[in-house]
Design an enzyme around this catalytic site. Structure first.
Site, PDB file in Angstrom:
ATOM      1  N   ARG A 117      18.813  -5.749  13.960  1.00 37.24           N
ATOM      2  CA  ARG A 117      18.884  -5.655  15.411  1.00 37.24           C
ATOM      3  C   ARG A 117      18.160  -6.849  16.009  1.00 37.24           C
ATOM      4  NH1 ARG A 117      19.966  -1.865  19.284  1.00 37.24           N
ATOM      5  NH2 ARG A 117      19.128  -2.329  21.343  1.00 37.24           N
ATOM      6  N   HIS A 121       7.796   8.767   4.285  1.00 42.37           N
ATOM      7  CA  HIS A 121       6.602   9.551   4.609  1.00 42.37           C
ATOM      8  C   HIS A 121       6.779  11.032   4.272  1.00 42.37           C
ATOM      9  CE1 HIS A 121       4.338   6.496   7.304  1.00 42.37           C
ATOM     10  NE2 HIS A 121       5.232   5.854   6.571  1.00 42.37           N
ATOM     11  N   GLU A 157      -0.540  -2.098   5.262  1.00 38.54           N
ATOM     12  CA  GLU A 157       0.375  -1.950   6.407  1.00 38.54           C
ATOM     13  C   GLU A 157       0.199  -0.608   7.093  1.00 38.54           C
ATOM     14  OE1 GLU A 157       3.425  -0.857   8.926  1.00 38.54           O
ATOM     15  OE2 GLU A 157       3.313   0.106   6.967  1.00 38.54           O
ATOM     16  N   GLU A 158      -0.207   0.406   6.346  1.00 34.71           N
ATOM     17  CA  GLU A 158      -0.253   1.771   6.865  1.00 34.71           C
ATOM     18  C   GLU A 158      -1.540   2.106   7.622  1.00 34.71           C
ATOM     19  OE1 GLU A 158       2.178   3.756   6.883  1.00 34.71           O
ATOM     20  OE2 GLU A 158       3.525   3.173   5.259  1.00 34.71           O
ATOM     21  N   ASP A 172       0.816  -1.217   0.000  1.00 30.37           N
ATOM     22  CA  ASP A 172       0.000   0.000   0.000  1.00 30.37           C
ATOM     23  C   ASP A 172       0.847   1.263   0.000  1.00 30.37           C
ATOM     24  OD1 ASP A 172       0.746  -0.928   2.579  1.00 30.37           O
ATOM     25  OD2 ASP A 172      -0.701   0.381   3.537  1.00 30.37           O
TER      26      ASP A 172
END
Length: 416
Positions: free
Chosen positions: A185, A371, A144-145, A86
């Site tokens: 990480r 973004h 996802e957003e 998306d």
């Protein structure tokens, strides 16, 4: 040359040969972005690309796409690979040939890179079926957003079953790193996220006669300031927590006190128990403080994504494989990040590793943050991303524990 070195060179060769096609796929997706849960054309495009590879993609969660690549002995183990599809409601400002053709919609978070990269990985692995045992599950995910997140919907529909993956890998663009580098990480990496919607109600009136009113603006100001003690005095200093209010609407005027104030914010942390406890503290503080000042307050907490945890052993294997592919100097340790990602749902349900793909050019171009309306990537990332994920998958298939054999055909039944 050892067998592993031979396969490594094959992956790099295939990635280089397909790089131009992968860039073209990305540019097509970038020019035709679609918002969360509306990725109909994107899903159709992905489906057609997978069919051209000889795969049998299936739809899930309306616009999600799932497909399997079977190697030798496909039932012995499965590794899942995830990309999101998306875009964001942002007007693009880049002047490039592949600029968004959908006004107000832009792939400003790199999901076009994730999708094209996974298509590139699928093409490589489809050509290397004889080089691995097991099954690769490709997950192209919507939404996802936007809450509740496409990952949660696909998991509910059974994307992590039939066959069940031993591990799930995902990558995300990272403009802070130059193309050619990646970051990982182990352990807790990204935060949970909850949306806060607060309404403070009082009694409005003329600003020159405050004694006749009950000023919700003043109450809201006290609430915003006091709420920070939940992070500064309730949370352990060893536990990252963020409480931010980014929107305050008090629709009065210079001489008009409004009847109510609307506040929106976010709460984020890296511990689910503290997350739940903090919700209770915040609710009691908001309601109690407003009442003590003669007003009322309502707090709506919309539960978002959980925190994202990279399984340590899987992440160690992924790092070793990445170092073999890129060189140790190109693999870095990431800091914890208080942004959120719905890949976290996979990490809560299976062993998972979410790593970052460098996308900035060496000359400093393409350094805009995600973004933003000027986000873009160095095309070199479209060669590194597919090849690296293909290599990581092959290494993980070789390392992951065997699992009870399951008929791979069952995936089609569960996804129809």
């Amino acid at each position: 040359m050892s067998s592993a070195e031979s396969v490594l060179q094959k992956v790099k060769s295939l990635a280089a040969a397909a790089a131009a096609d992968t860039v073209a796929l990305r540019e097509h997706l970038h020019a035709h972005p679609e918002l969360s849960f509306a990725e109909h054309n994107t899903a159709a495009f992905v489906t057609e690309q997978l069919r051209q590879m000889g795969l049998d993609p299936q739809l899930m969660a309306t616009t999600g796409v799932v497909a399997l690549i079977e190697g030798r002995n496909p039932g012995i183990r499965t590794v899942a690979l995830r990309a999101d599809m998306d875009a964001l409601p942002i007007q693009e400002q880049n002047e490039v040939p592949y600029k968004s053709t959908n006004p107000g919609v832009m792939h400003a978070c790199g999901h076009d890179v994730h999708t094209s990269s996974l298509l590139g990985t699928a093409r490589i692995l489809s050509q290397l079926r004889d080089e691995f045992e097991g099954t690769v599950k490709l997950i192209f995910q919507p939404g996802e957003e936007l809450l509740p997140g496409g990952a949660s919907l696909m998991i509910k529909e059974g994307v992590l079953e039939n066959p069940k993956p031993a591990s799930v890998l995902g990558q995300h663009v990272f403009p802070m790193l130059p193309a050619g580098k990646v970051g990982l990480r182990p352990g807790r990496y990204m935060a949970s996220t909850d949306e806060l919607y607060l309404t403070v109600r009082g009694k409005g009136g003329h600003g020159a006669m405050p004694e006749q009113n009950l000023d919700p603006v003043l109450v809201a100001a006290h609430v915003i300031v006091a709420a920070q003690q939940i992070v500064s005095r309730r949370a352990s200093p060893k536990l990252p927590s963020v409480l931010s209010f980014g929107k305050v609407i008090a629709n009065g005027a210079t001489n008009v006190i409004p009847n109510e104030v609307h506040i929106e914010g976010t709460f984020r942390t890296l511990n689910e128990e503290w997350r739940k406890e903090a919700h209770g503290h915040l609710r009691r503080l908001v309601e109690g403080l407003a009442e003590s000042m003669g007003a009322t307050a309502e707090l709506e907490i919309r539960h978002g994504y959980p925190y994202l945890e990279n399984e340590p052993e899987l992440t160690a294997r992924t790092r070793a494989a990445a170092e073999a592919y890129l060189g140790p100097e190109n693999v870095i340790e990431l800091d914890q990040w208080m942004a959120a990602e719905d890949f976290a749902y996979y990490s809560q349900a299976a062993d998972a590793c979410f790593y970052r793909l460098g996308t900035r050019s060496l000359d400093g171009r393409n350094a805009s943050s995600v973004h933003t309306p000027t986000f873009d990537v160095d095309p070199k990332a479209l060669e590194v991303g597919p090849g690296l994920m293909a290599w990581l998958t092959l290494q993980e298939l070789a390392a992951a524990p065997a699992q009870p054999a399951q008929p791979a055909a069952a995936v089609a039944e569960s996804h129809l």
